[in-house]
Design an enzyme around this catalytic site. Sequence first.
Site, PDB file in Angstrom:
ATOM      1  CB  THR A 150      -0.922  -0.011   1.231  1.00  0.00           C
ATOM      2  OG1 THR A 150      -1.777  -1.144   1.128  1.00  0.00           O
ATOM      3  CG2 THR A 150      -1.753   1.254   1.325  1.00  0.00           C
ATOM      4  CG  HIS A 195      -5.517  -8.496   1.163  1.00  0.00           C
ATOM      5  ND1 HIS A 195      -4.983  -9.313   2.141  1.00  0.00           N
ATOM      6  CD2 HIS A 195      -4.975  -7.254   1.401  1.00  0.00           C
ATOM      7  CE1 HIS A 195      -4.172  -8.614   2.914  1.00  0.00           C
ATOM      8  NE2 HIS A 195      -4.152  -7.362   2.476  1.00  0.00           N
ATOM      9  CG  ASN A 247      -1.871  -8.689   6.577  1.00  0.00           C
ATOM     10  OD1 ASN A 247      -1.388  -9.675   7.143  1.00  0.00           O
ATOM     11  ND2 ASN A 247      -1.215  -8.028   5.642  1.00  0.00           N
ATOM     12  CE1 TYR A 262      -6.977  -3.928   6.167  1.00  0.00           C
ATOM     13  CE2 TYR A 262      -5.312  -5.416   5.281  1.00  0.00           C
ATOM     14  CZ  TYR A 262      -5.658  -4.208   5.865  1.00  0.00           C
ATOM     15  OH  TYR A 262      -4.701  -3.270   6.144  1.00  0.00           O
ATOM     16  CG  ASN A 296      -5.483  -4.211  10.231  1.00  0.00           C
ATOM     17  OD1 ASN A 296      -5.318  -3.077  10.653  1.00  0.00           O
ATOM     18  ND2 ASN A 296      -5.064  -4.594   9.031  1.00  0.00           N
TER      19      ASN A 296
END
Length: 362
Positions: A29, A180, A183, A185, A240
């Site tokens: 990112t 994805h 992490n 998400y 996260n």
Amino acid sequence: MTADALQLFQPTRIGDIEVANRVVMAPLTRCRADEPAGDVPGSAINIEYYRQRSNAGLIISEGTQVSPQGKGYMATPGIYSDAQVEGWKPITQAVHDAGSKIVAQIWHVGRITHPDLTGGAQPIAPSAVQPKIAAYTRNGKVDAPVPHALSVAEIQEVVNQYRRGAANAMRAGFDGVEIHGANGYLVDQFLRDGANHRTDLYGVSVENRCRFALEVVDACVAEIGAGRVGIRLSPVSPANDSSDSHPQAVFGHLVEELNKRGIAFIHFVEGSTGGPRDVPGFDYAGARQAFKGTYIANNGYTRDMAIDAVASGRADAIAFGRPYIANPDLVQRLKLNAPLNAPVPKTFYAPGAVGYTDYPTL
């Protein structure tokens, strides 16, 4: 042995994608899309950034959201609008012209966002469990709110957003997609019982918690073919505010199901994302045996570790993240065992060319 003879630098196939070497540029990112235009990539510096790094056998793009609600950070690109698809085209063309391949990382952040980033829309998640994270918005640092728990009908719409993202990636000239699933998400939120408190067909049991991930995979496979679909997983990473009580059971089952589908690759974050590798709770060697596609290993690999992992068969390819930020010519440096530039964290997410396209090459 010359560097060129090392297996890390030999060509291979990742699903249907032929690559010049086994060095992968991890998704990074960088927050440099054109936000006022609608999170559109394709500026001159975006094109140059990817072109510079096209020595990698495979580039995995920065996370690119599949819907406006899937956005978790300022100025991240999307893959849901025609303008975004057009913006990606000169990037994929530049990568191909330089002799590399590129897949789009398709991304939905789920609860890891704030209405200031999603056009006012409430963040979504498997369950209404507030994450202990701060979102960075134009109004500064704000706590992520309690998300909206998706209905079954809403889940199907999100699966369709991934499917359209995969179709749009191919229209934009990508060689495939990486879902994805890591992490903390949205895909990861369904997998892990720290975030998924559902009691319906998407919750409680291992099979049910894997259902959303597999529906997304199946939708992408139906759209673009299994040989062009991969997924990123981080079974034990706490990134996260993610956690699970039995990661081996959940991710072990998921790997077996992914193997049945014949997808191109699984990209594993081994250990804690950007942190220690020796986190217990998941057997990567077992996953390597269970999955017959390409195993891409990631997290803190040095040159020697990468050479050894590929030579010994522990992995098929190695993904490098931060080293690729600071070393656009990373493959050449690894071949020569040349010193690496150090990345400058304060420019990771800052707009403009500084810390983006101005790192020196050999």
